[in-house]
Design a protein around this motif. Structure first.
Motif, PDB file in Angstrom:
ATOM      1  N   GLY A  66      -6.498 -60.240  35.744  1.00 46.20           N
ATOM      2  CA  GLY A  66      -5.704 -59.518  36.733  1.00 46.20           C
ATOM      3  C   GLY A  66      -5.175 -58.198  36.188  1.00 46.20           C
ATOM      4  O   GLY A  66      -4.775 -58.105  35.026  1.00 46.20           O
ATOM      5  N   LEU A  67      -5.188 -57.181  37.025  1.00 48.23           N
ATOM      6  CA  LEU A  67      -4.563 -55.893  36.691  1.00 48.23           C
ATOM      7  C   LEU A  67      -3.368 -55.601  37.587  1.00 48.23           C
ATOM      8  O   LEU A  67      -2.374 -55.050  37.141  1.00 48.23           O
ATOM      9  CB  LEU A  67      -5.586 -54.750  36.812  1.00 48.23           C
ATOM     10  N   ALA A  78      -1.664 -53.113  32.048  1.00 46.58           N
ATOM     11  CA  ALA A  78      -0.787 -52.231  32.824  1.00 46.58           C
ATOM     12  C   ALA A  78      -1.306 -50.794  32.800  1.00 46.58           C
ATOM     13  O   ALA A  78      -1.277 -50.089  33.822  1.00 46.58           O
ATOM     14  CB  ALA A  78       0.633 -52.293  32.278  1.00 46.58           C
ATOM     15  N   THR A  79      -1.781 -50.351  31.637  1.00 47.57           N
ATOM     16  CA  THR A  79      -2.332 -49.004  31.522  1.00 47.57           C
ATOM     17  C   THR A  79      -3.571 -48.841  32.384  1.00 47.57           C
ATOM     18  O   THR A  79      -3.734 -47.846  33.109  1.00 47.57           O
ATOM     19  CB  THR A  79      -2.675 -48.690  30.060  1.00 47.57           C
ATOM     20  N   LEU A  80      -4.458 -49.827  32.345  1.00 41.89           N
ATOM     21  CA  LEU A  80      -5.689 -49.770  33.134  1.00 41.89           C
ATOM     22  C   LEU A  80      -5.381 -49.799  34.630  1.00 41.89           C
ATOM     23  O   LEU A  80      -6.045 -49.129  35.423  1.00 41.89           O
ATOM     24  CB  LEU A  80      -6.608 -50.931  32.759  1.00 41.89           C
ATOM     25  N   ALA A 116      -1.891 -60.231  35.399  1.00 36.33           N
ATOM     26  CA  ALA A 116      -1.673 -58.960  34.701  1.00 36.33           C
ATOM     27  C   ALA A 116      -0.543 -59.031  33.682  1.00 36.33           C
ATOM     28  O   ALA A 116      -0.580 -58.346  32.650  1.00 36.33           O
ATOM     29  CB  ALA A 116      -1.379 -57.863  35.720  1.00 36.33           C
ATOM     30  N   THR A 117       0.452 -59.837  33.942  1.00 40.26           N
ATOM     31  CA  THR A 117       1.622 -59.879  33.063  1.00 40.26           C
ATOM     32  C   THR A 117       1.433 -60.802  31.861  1.00 40.26           C
ATOM     33  O   THR A 117       2.323 -60.881  31.013  1.00 40.26           O
ATOM     34  CB  THR A 117       2.851 -60.346  33.857  1.00 40.26           C
ATOM     35  N   ASP A 175      -4.252 -57.902  26.063  1.00 39.00           N
ATOM     36  CA  ASP A 175      -2.852 -57.471  26.042  1.00 39.00           C
ATOM     37  C   ASP A 175      -2.342 -57.038  27.413  1.00 39.00           C
ATOM     38  O   ASP A 175      -3.005 -56.263  28.124  1.00 39.00           O
ATOM     39  CB  ASP A 175      -2.699 -56.314  25.056  1.00 39.00           C
ATOM     40  N   ALA A 176      -1.169 -57.524  27.799  1.00 42.81           N
ATOM     41  CA  ALA A 176      -0.583 -57.166  29.092  1.00 42.81           C
ATOM     42  C   ALA A 176      -0.292 -55.673  29.184  1.00 42.81           C
ATOM     43  O   ALA A 176      -0.387 -55.073  30.263  1.00 42.81           O
ATOM     44  CB  ALA A 176       0.704 -57.965  29.319  1.00 42.81           C
TER      45      ALA A 176
END
Length: 234
Positions: A67-68, A126-128, A165-166, A121-122
């Motif tokens: 997930g993003l 987040a960056t993606l 994502a988290t 890595d979460a």
């Protein structure tokens, strides 16, 4: 890249990441050509090209995704409109998307991001997400989309969010797959012995994976009752 016009396909070639996913999808698509990438870029590229050349009249990507979008929990079904890979945007075929279940309340669309490496890595997720706006990512769909474009075949994707994502995954999650997409028990045990603090995170990942598997199973069971899906699957 625009999708090309075509008649409704009946001979799918299907790319997944893991052998367990291939066995699961085989129950739904008993006559399809199915290949597993082994969760590697080299495997995904090779198997996508092989599927495009095997006589299939469409290409499909199935399996787990990372997930993003932080709003999407484990078990969220993704039927994306586009696949973003290497700076290109590949348009999923609308007919195939409809057959796979796009537009249903239990699925989301948007874009799916391709990655050439496992994202654990979460913070990187987040960056993606900030860069792409994509709902999720995987390591197979970009190669499948490019192979489909090169061969002039329609393609579509059905993925389910496994790790949201988290969630940051433990290092062992990126190091325990065997080259054929199975589980390398020796590598798993070795990693856990060296760093047993990974065990709680690994257990959480197992819970997410179970949710994802059940969600995909229930979604496909529902789709199999529809004539268009049954025709593609059988």
């Amino acid at each position: 890249m625009a999708a090309t016009a075509h008649i409704t396909p009946t001979k799918p070639g299907i790319l997944v990441g893991l052998t367990a996913e291939a066995k699961f999808i085989r129950q739904v698509f008993p006559h399809a050509a199915i290949a597993a990438s082994g969760a590697t870029s080299a495997g995904a590229k090779r198997e996508a090209a092989r599927l495009a050349a095997c006589g299939a009249d469409c290409l499909l990507s199935f399996g787990l995704a990372a997930g993003l979008d932080p709003a999407l929990p484990a078990g969220t079904i993704i039927v994306p409109e586009t696949v973003l890979a290497w700076g290109a945007s590949y348009v999923c075929d609308p007919t195939l998307r409809h057959i796979l279940g796009s537009g249903q309340a239990s699925s989301v669309g948007g874009s799916l991001l391709h990655s050439d490496h496992v994202v654990l890595d979460a913070g990187e997720k987040a960056t993606l997400f900030a860069q792409s706006g994509s709902t999720a990512l995987d390591m197979e769909s970009g190669f499948l989309a490019r192979a489909a474009a090169d061969a002039g075949l329609p393609f579509a994707v059905l993925r389910v969010v496994c790790d949201p994502a988290t969630r940051t995954l433990p290092p062992v999650a990126g190091a325990v797959l065997s080259p054929d997409g199975g589980l390398n028990i020796k590598a798993l045990l070795g990693s856990l012995l060296r760093k047993p603090t990974q065990i709680p995170a690994l257990m959480a990942l197992g819970k997410d994976a179970s949710l994802a598997h059940k969600a995909m199973q229930n979604f496909l069971q529902q789709q199999r009752t529809l004539q268009a899906f049954a025709r593609l699957a059988n």
